[in-house]
Design an enzyme around this catalytic site. Sequence first.
Site, PDB file in Angstrom:
ATOM      1  N   LYS A  71     -47.059   0.882 -22.541  1.00  0.00           N
ATOM      2  CA  LYS A  71     -48.043  -0.203 -22.396  1.00  0.00           C
ATOM      3  C   LYS A  71     -47.437  -1.579 -22.701  1.00  0.00           C
ATOM      4  O   LYS A  71     -47.574  -2.518 -21.914  1.00  0.00           O
ATOM      5  CB  LYS A  71     -49.238   0.083 -23.309  1.00  0.00           C
ATOM      6  CG  LYS A  71     -50.367  -0.926 -23.187  1.00  0.00           C
ATOM      7  CD  LYS A  71     -51.591  -0.488 -23.947  1.00  0.00           C
ATOM      8  CE  LYS A  71     -51.434  -0.572 -25.456  1.00  0.00           C
ATOM      9  NZ  LYS A  71     -50.839   0.559 -26.121  1.00  0.00           N
ATOM     10  N   THR A  73     -44.266  -2.343 -22.824  1.00  0.00           N
ATOM     11  CA  THR A  73     -43.200  -2.567 -21.848  1.00  0.00           C
ATOM     12  C   THR A  73     -43.785  -3.123 -20.549  1.00  0.00           C
ATOM     13  O   THR A  73     -43.237  -4.061 -19.950  1.00  0.00           O
ATOM     14  CB  THR A  73     -42.442  -1.256 -21.576  1.00  0.00           C
ATOM     15  OG1 THR A  73     -41.916  -0.766 -22.814  1.00  0.00           O
ATOM     16  CG2 THR A  73     -41.310  -1.460 -20.587  1.00  0.00           C
ATOM     17  N   ARG A  94     -49.712  -8.595 -30.080  1.00  0.00           N
ATOM     18  CA  ARG A  94     -49.811  -8.431 -31.533  1.00  0.00           C
ATOM     19  C   ARG A  94     -48.424  -8.402 -32.166  1.00  0.00           C
ATOM     20  O   ARG A  94     -47.428  -8.163 -31.492  1.00  0.00           O
ATOM     21  CB  ARG A  94     -50.521  -7.116 -31.875  1.00  0.00           C
ATOM     22  CG  ARG A  94     -51.964  -7.047 -31.449  1.00  0.00           C
ATOM     23  CD  ARG A  94     -52.538  -5.670 -31.726  1.00  0.00           C
ATOM     24  NE  ARG A  94     -51.849  -4.639 -30.959  1.00  0.00           N
ATOM     25  CZ  ARG A  94     -51.885  -3.343 -31.236  1.00  0.00           C
ATOM     26  NH1 ARG A  94     -52.555  -2.913 -32.282  1.00  0.00           N
ATOM     27  NH2 ARG A  94     -51.254  -2.471 -30.483  1.00  0.00           N
ATOM     28  N   LYS A 105     -43.245   5.977 -34.862  1.00  0.00           N
ATOM     29  CA  LYS A 105     -43.485   5.322 -33.577  1.00  0.00           C
ATOM     30  C   LYS A 105     -42.400   4.311 -33.219  1.00  0.00           C
ATOM     31  O   LYS A 105     -42.096   4.076 -32.061  1.00  0.00           O
ATOM     32  CB  LYS A 105     -44.850   4.613 -33.608  1.00  0.00           C
ATOM     33  CG  LYS A 105     -45.258   3.959 -32.301  1.00  0.00           C
ATOM     34  CD  LYS A 105     -46.660   3.380 -32.421  1.00  0.00           C
ATOM     35  CE  LYS A 105     -47.092   2.715 -31.123  1.00  0.00           C
ATOM     36  NZ  LYS A 105     -46.333   1.471 -30.844  1.00  0.00           N
ATOM     37  N   ALA A 273     -55.267  -0.314 -33.578  1.00  0.00           N
ATOM     38  CA  ALA A 273     -56.434  -0.033 -32.741  1.00  0.00           C
ATOM     39  C   ALA A 273     -57.141   1.255 -33.131  1.00  0.00           C
ATOM     40  O   ALA A 273     -58.294   1.452 -32.756  1.00  0.00           O
ATOM     41  CB  ALA A 273     -56.025   0.028 -31.279  1.00  0.00           C
ATOM     42  N   PHE A 301     -53.175   1.283 -28.306  1.00  0.00           N
ATOM     43  CA  PHE A 301     -53.441   2.686 -28.010  1.00  0.00           C
ATOM     44  C   PHE A 301     -54.186   2.842 -26.686  1.00  0.00           C
ATOM     45  O   PHE A 301     -54.047   2.017 -25.789  1.00  0.00           O
ATOM     46  CB  PHE A 301     -54.162   3.362 -29.176  1.00  0.00           C
ATOM     47  CG  PHE A 301     -53.296   3.518 -30.402  1.00  0.00           C
ATOM     48  CD1 PHE A 301     -52.033   4.076 -30.312  1.00  0.00           C
ATOM     49  CD2 PHE A 301     -53.732   3.095 -31.646  1.00  0.00           C
ATOM     50  CE1 PHE A 301     -51.212   4.220 -31.422  1.00  0.00           C
ATOM     51  CE2 PHE A 301     -52.927   3.232 -32.771  1.00  0.00           C
ATOM     52  CZ  PHE A 301     -51.663   3.798 -32.658  1.00  0.00           C
ATOM     53  N   PHE A 381     -40.592   7.243 -13.623  1.00  0.00           N
ATOM     54  CA  PHE A 381     -39.429   7.901 -14.212  1.00  0.00           C
ATOM     55  C   PHE A 381     -38.601   8.496 -13.079  1.00  0.00           C
ATOM     56  O   PHE A 381     -39.136   8.871 -12.022  1.00  0.00           O
ATOM     57  CB  PHE A 381     -39.846   9.012 -15.183  1.00  0.00           C
ATOM     58  CG  PHE A 381     -40.287   8.508 -16.532  1.00  0.00           C
ATOM     59  CD1 PHE A 381     -39.511   8.733 -17.664  1.00  0.00           C
ATOM     60  CD2 PHE A 381     -41.484   7.810 -16.678  1.00  0.00           C
ATOM     61  CE1 PHE A 381     -39.917   8.271 -18.903  1.00  0.00           C
ATOM     62  CE2 PHE A 381     -41.896   7.348 -17.909  1.00  0.00           C
ATOM     63  CZ  PHE A 381     -41.106   7.575 -19.028  1.00  0.00           C
ATOM     64  N   TRP A 409     -39.025  -1.148 -17.004  1.00  0.00           N
ATOM     65  CA  TRP A 409     -38.095  -0.666 -18.029  1.00  0.00           C
ATOM     66  C   TRP A 409     -36.663  -0.724 -17.488  1.00  0.00           C
ATOM     67  O   TRP A 409     -35.753  -1.155 -18.175  1.00  0.00           O
ATOM     68  CB  TRP A 409     -38.458   0.763 -18.438  1.00  0.00           C
ATOM     69  CG  TRP A 409     -37.645   1.278 -19.585  1.00  0.00           C
ATOM     70  CD1 TRP A 409     -37.940   1.179 -20.912  1.00  0.00           C
ATOM     71  CD2 TRP A 409     -36.376   1.955 -19.498  1.00  0.00           C
ATOM     72  NE1 TRP A 409     -36.941   1.759 -21.671  1.00  0.00           N
ATOM     73  CE2 TRP A 409     -35.967   2.233 -20.828  1.00  0.00           C
ATOM     74  CE3 TRP A 409     -35.548   2.342 -18.456  1.00  0.00           C
ATOM     75  CZ2 TRP A 409     -34.770   2.894 -21.131  1.00  0.00           C
ATOM     76  CZ3 TRP A 409     -34.347   2.990 -18.748  1.00  0.00           C
ATOM     77  CH2 TRP A 409     -33.974   3.261 -20.076  1.00  0.00           C
TER      78      TRP A 409
END
Length: 556
Positions: A71, A73, A94, A105, A273, A301, A381, A409
């Site tokens: 998210k 990224t 944030r 994480k 969140a 999230f 991917f 990415w």
Amino acid sequence: MKSDIQIAQDAKLDHIKKVAEQLNISEDDLEYYGKYKAKLSDELWEKVKDNPDGKLVLVTAINPTPAGEGKTTTTVGLGQAFGKMNVKSVIALREPSLGPCFGIKGGAAGGGNAQVVPMEDLNLHFTGDFHAITSANNLLAAMLDNHIQQGNTLNIDAKQIVWKRCVDMNDRVLRNIIVGLGRKADGVVREDHFIITVASEIMAVLCLAEDRKDLKERLGRIVVAYTYEGQPVTAKQINAVGAMAALLKDALKPNLIQTLENTPAIIHGGPFANIAHGCNSVRATKTALKLADVVVTEAGFGADLGAEKFLDIKCRMADLKPNAIVLVATVRALKYNGGVIKTELSKENLEALKNGIVNLEKHIENLQKFGVPIVVSLNRFITDTDAELSYVKEFCESRNCEFSLCEVWEKGGQGGIDLAKKVLVTMETKESHYKPLYELNLSIKDKIETIAKEIYGADGVTYDSMAESAIKTIEALGYKELPICMAKNQYSLSDDATKLGRPTGFTINIREVYVSAGAGFVVAITGSVMTMPGLPKVPAAEGIDVDEDGRITGLF
């Protein structure tokens, strides 16, 4: 292949003054924290407040899985893509917490070739905002205990103290503690608790405050305890507001940094969140809207948590009207929701994809209830097959959503140009009719049950006896018409983290309810969600180091 931190450390950064020039911010309105970080001055708002607002784009995601969704990224890459298209834009995010950074994480600066930098600074101490929030929180706790020790003229019941101390670290042993042990002069012996800084009401207050006056008013309304007669005691009554506001003086100012492609990023505030409201500050978002034609922001999230709170709490309070929502997913995460174990996600499996895509389907349905047009962004991917990609594309377009394959990415902004174009087309051709999910004049229970049924898909809600009692007290004290901030695990639409996909036939259990009067919402805690997380068996901190030249390694 380079790691995220290696990519970030090899990046060529512009001086922050040059980044600010993209938004027509003069050097006079920058307060430098070195060459690559700055706070935006209070005076800047007065200069830009009459500018027309730009368009507001929210980035959210399906429920997070070990397979990853990307998210942040996507948010960063979308901002970089707008930069390549010469669209005057800014991302508004944030600040990361040290808790997940050293836990499991990792940081929150994006990934690959779509990151905000300096990555190490952002993920560690940054400009000291979290330190200021922690200090203000704990000053209030100290003044509260001192008031009781020094005579307790407010008649505070030590067994009804609701204000907790905080630290920006995952530290489970601090969840429940005893304070005041020792001599009589060492304070009143009582049970106390710690929460992580991002769950502190002061974090929410800072993020929702419009200006310094509003900040002080919100701080004053914070309920810290109750008297023996059951009346609330506030921070204003403890005489802590002025000192707390002084600690938060600079923390209230948004921070400006840049992406890997030197486009501007305003980073400010950081409530989680799953246990808080999950959005960056109102002040940062509103300033960004006055500075750019397109503002890309993010809610934490899955859309059942961050996006719901963004739309029901932040937008309602700040009179924000989002123009589009980007919903992020991956084929791998959808197959994981369809029952495939992590080690098998690289293999084509259309059956699992069809089983797991119901999670995406539910999030699309939820967001459409708010009246904002949606673009689904699928992070690509190398193992994704044409058949899998086609299936997801057709699924989304049949539900009136634009669809884009995102490759930020790997390719940075260039890999997000298709997404940027789809977002612009969506905002030009589909009008946003944003509306909150529920009306504030409903009872607390009705609002909780609306979220549980409409967003989570629950059959109903059950309440522990303490939660039942708290709701009655909160409504009797006049806090009935506040929005609800649900504290729920992030991994499932339900309150059971093991229920993936689109669970049905479940109820949501509310174990605790309390009022955050300063922030302006009522918190409802579900299931076993914790406001003070713990570290995993092998925390990320074990792999982080710094060499003799001061170069940090292992941060991700």
